[in-house]
Scaffold this motif. Structure first.
Motif, short mmCIF file in Angstrom:
data_model
loop_
_atom_site.label_atom_id
_atom_site.label_comp_id
_atom_site.label_asym_id
_atom_site.label_seq_id
_atom_site.Cartn_x
_atom_site.Cartn_y
_atom_site.Cartn_z
N ARG A 30 0.87 -1.16 0.00
CA ARG A 30 0.00 0.00 0.00
C ARG A 30 0.91 1.22 0.00
NH1 ARG A 30 -5.21 1.10 4.04
NH2 ARG A 30 -6.10 2.83 2.80
N VAL A 31 0.61 2.19 -0.84
CA VAL A 31 1.51 3.32 -1.09
C VAL A 31 0.75 4.62 -0.90
CG1 VAL A 31 3.06 4.39 -2.77
CG2 VAL A 31 2.73 1.90 -2.80
N TRP A 32 1.36 5.55 -0.18
CA TRP A 32 0.82 6.91 -0.04
C TRP A 32 1.85 7.86 -0.62
CZ3 TRP A 32 -3.77 8.84 2.11
CH2 TRP A 32 -3.83 10.22 2.24
N LEU A 33 1.43 8.66 -1.59
CA LEU A 33 2.37 9.62 -2.17
C LEU A 33 1.73 10.99 -2.26
CD1 LEU A 33 1.70 10.16 -5.49
CD2 LEU A 33 2.37 7.77 -5.55
N SER A 34 2.56 11.99 -2.06
CA SER A 34 2.12 13.39 -2.11
C SER A 34 3.17 14.20 -2.84
CB SER A 34 1.92 13.94 -0.70
OG SER A 34 1.67 15.35 -0.74
N PHE A 35 2.80 14.74 -4.00
CA PHE A 35 3.71 15.61 -4.73
C PHE A 35 3.92 16.91 -3.98
CE2 PHE A 35 2.39 12.67 -7.96
CZ PHE A 35 3.42 12.61 -8.88
N SER A 36 2.84 17.50 -3.44
CA SER A 36 2.94 18.81 -2.81
C SER A 36 3.79 18.77 -1.54
CB SER A 36 1.54 19.36 -2.49
OG SER A 36 0.87 18.52 -1.57
N ALA A 37 3.66 17.68 -0.76
CA ALA A 37 4.44 17.57 0.48
C ALA A 37 5.76 16.85 0.27
CB ALA A 37 3.62 16.82 1.54
N GLN A 38 5.99 16.32 -0.94
CA GLN A 38 7.21 15.57 -1.25
C GLN A 38 7.42 14.45 -0.23
OE1 GLN A 38 10.55 18.21 -1.84
NE2 GLN A 38 9.41 19.57 -3.18
N ARG A 39 6.38 13.61 -0.09
CA ARG A 39 6.44 12.52 0.88
C ARG A 39 5.97 11.23 0.23
NH1 ARG A 39 4.92 13.67 6.92
NH2 ARG A 39 6.94 12.68 7.19
N LEU A 40 6.55 10.13 0.70
CA LEU A 40 6.22 8.81 0.20
C LEU A 40 6.26 7.83 1.37
CD1 LEU A 40 5.82 6.76 -2.16
CD2 LEU A 40 8.32 6.66 -2.34
N PHE A 41 5.16 7.09 1.54
CA PHE A 41 5.06 6.06 2.56
C PHE A 41 4.66 4.75 1.89
CE2 PHE A 41 4.06 10.07 4.61
CZ PHE A 41 4.77 10.03 5.80
N VAL A 42 5.21 3.63 2.39
CA VAL A 42 4.85 2.33 1.85
C VAL A 42 4.70 1.35 3.01
CG1 VAL A 42 6.04 2.71 -0.34
CG2 VAL A 42 7.25 1.58 1.54
N THR A 43 3.84 0.35 2.83
CA THR A 43 3.78 -0.73 3.81
C THR A 43 4.94 -1.68 3.53
OG1 THR A 43 2.24 -1.92 2.37
CG2 THR A 43 1.29 -0.59 4.14
N PRO A 44 5.52 -2.26 4.58
CA PRO A 44 6.63 -3.19 4.37
C PRO A 44 6.12 -4.51 3.82
CG PRO A 44 6.06 -3.09 6.69
CD PRO A 44 5.22 -2.06 6.01
N LEU A 45 7.01 -5.26 3.20
CA LEU A 45 6.68 -6.58 2.67
C LEU A 45 7.21 -7.65 3.61
CD1 LEU A 45 7.49 -6.22 -1.13
CD2 LEU A 45 5.27 -6.05 -0.02
N GLU A 46 6.40 -8.68 3.81
CA GLU A 46 6.87 -9.82 4.61
C GLU A 46 7.66 -10.80 3.74
OE1 GLU A 46 3.53 -11.52 6.52
OE2 GLU A 46 3.06 -9.74 7.71
#
Length: 327
Positions: A293-309
């Protein structure tokens, strides 16, 4: 066009300020998230596809964060009976030679999910997206539209959600219950998200490219690592193309270790590709995003991802600050 999209977002924000919206937390406190559009997401061979409507006709678009502009193929423009704009032409760059074509005008914008967005023109590609990943597509949904939103790409649930960009609290984290990690050092360049990476001990920057099936590096990055052409002489070769009809031969080389944020890939096999200026040292593609699952924001220049098992990208131990989900 971006100004028109932002104006629409302001109207939608006022209409959506009722209870029940998800919230996220940042240093500034609680941030209410305003969903603008949600739709099913189809995945094929690490690529992401959504259904949309243009000129009241259905279209399938490849979600492509590596494309600066939204694009339709010439076949799609003809099928949709879209007028050309004789005053504006766009050159497209990628693997192979650049191409140019008159833009196509969209009298009724683009409809994503239940929401119509006032996009007045798109680039036209001199190439087909036929039989890509076992199917076809009418065009690319590019960064000129995607940059206006915070985006939740939920690959396990097969859905994508567009939120109003949280400019009032850009440090907010995703509103997820599952653990996640932050990819630090994210920046933007020419309307693309750029992430730092390390390949065999050498630092580089790569475009986050959901339009690329696999991650790859540039020839210049290979040279910086010390990889000579003679060392790739015995490597397997494949034919590849990007935003042009031309195909070019690229070599597939095995490296020792590729790291993006806290995710590490051992013995990665990566294409070494001639890349146009502005693309950085490589592409972080769909193989990195697969199963996350990925969260990305161009305006905030941020990227979050769920880790993989499990899988080719190994999840490492997370730090409490990076891994703690918002409550």
């Amino acid at each position: 066009m971006t100004r028109a999209i932002l104006a629409l977002l302001a109207v939608l924000a006022m209409a959506a300020c009722s209870g029940g919206d998800p919230i996220a937390r940042g240093a500034g406190g609680v941030c209410k998230l305003i969903p603008l559009a949600q739709m099913p997401l189809e995945t094929r061979s690490n690529l992401l596809f959504v259904d949309a409507r243009i000129n009241d006709e259905p279209v399938t678009l490849l979600v492509d964060t590596g494309a600066e502009r939204t694009l339709l193929t010439e076949a799609a423009v003809d099928r949709l009976r879209l007028p050309r704009d004789p005053h504006h032409a766009t050159r497209t760059f990628g693997i192979g030679s650049p191409t140019a074509a008159w833009d196509a005008r969209l009298p009724n914008g683009i409809v994503l999910g239940p929401t119509r967005f006032p996009v007045d023109s798109v680039t036209v590609g001199h190439f087909g997206i036929n039989q890509v990943a076992g199917g076809s597509a009418d065009g690319l949904l590019g960064a000129d539209i995607l940059l206006a939103f915070d985006i939740d790409i939920d690959l396990p649930a097969h859905r994508i959600t567009f939120y109003r960009a949280r400019r009032e609290c850009p440090d907010a984290t995703p509103p997820w219950n599952e653990p996640y990690v932050a990819i630090s050092g994210v920046s933007t360049r020419r309307d693309r998200l750029v992430v730092p990476f390390k390949l065999d001990g050498t630092d580089g920057t790569a475009v986050l490219d959901t339009g690329a099936q696999v991650s790859s590096i540039s020839r210049s990055m290979a040279t910086r690592i010390g990889l000579a052409e003679s060392a790739m002489a015995g490597d397997r070769t494949v034919m590849a193309h990007g935003a042009s009809p031309d195909q070019v031969e690229v070599r597939i080389h095995r490296f020792n270790e590729l790291q993006v944020g806290p995710a590490v890939m051992r013995d990665p096999v990566l294409p070494v590709v001639p890349m146009a200026g502005g693309m950085g040292d490589g592409l972080v593609g769909g193989d990195f995003l697969r199963g996350r699952r990925v969260w990305l924001s161009f305006s905030a220049q941020r990227l979050f991802v769920t880790p993989l098992e499990t899988g080719p990208w190994i999840a490492v131990t997370q730090t409490p600050d990076a891994a703690k989900p918002a409550n």
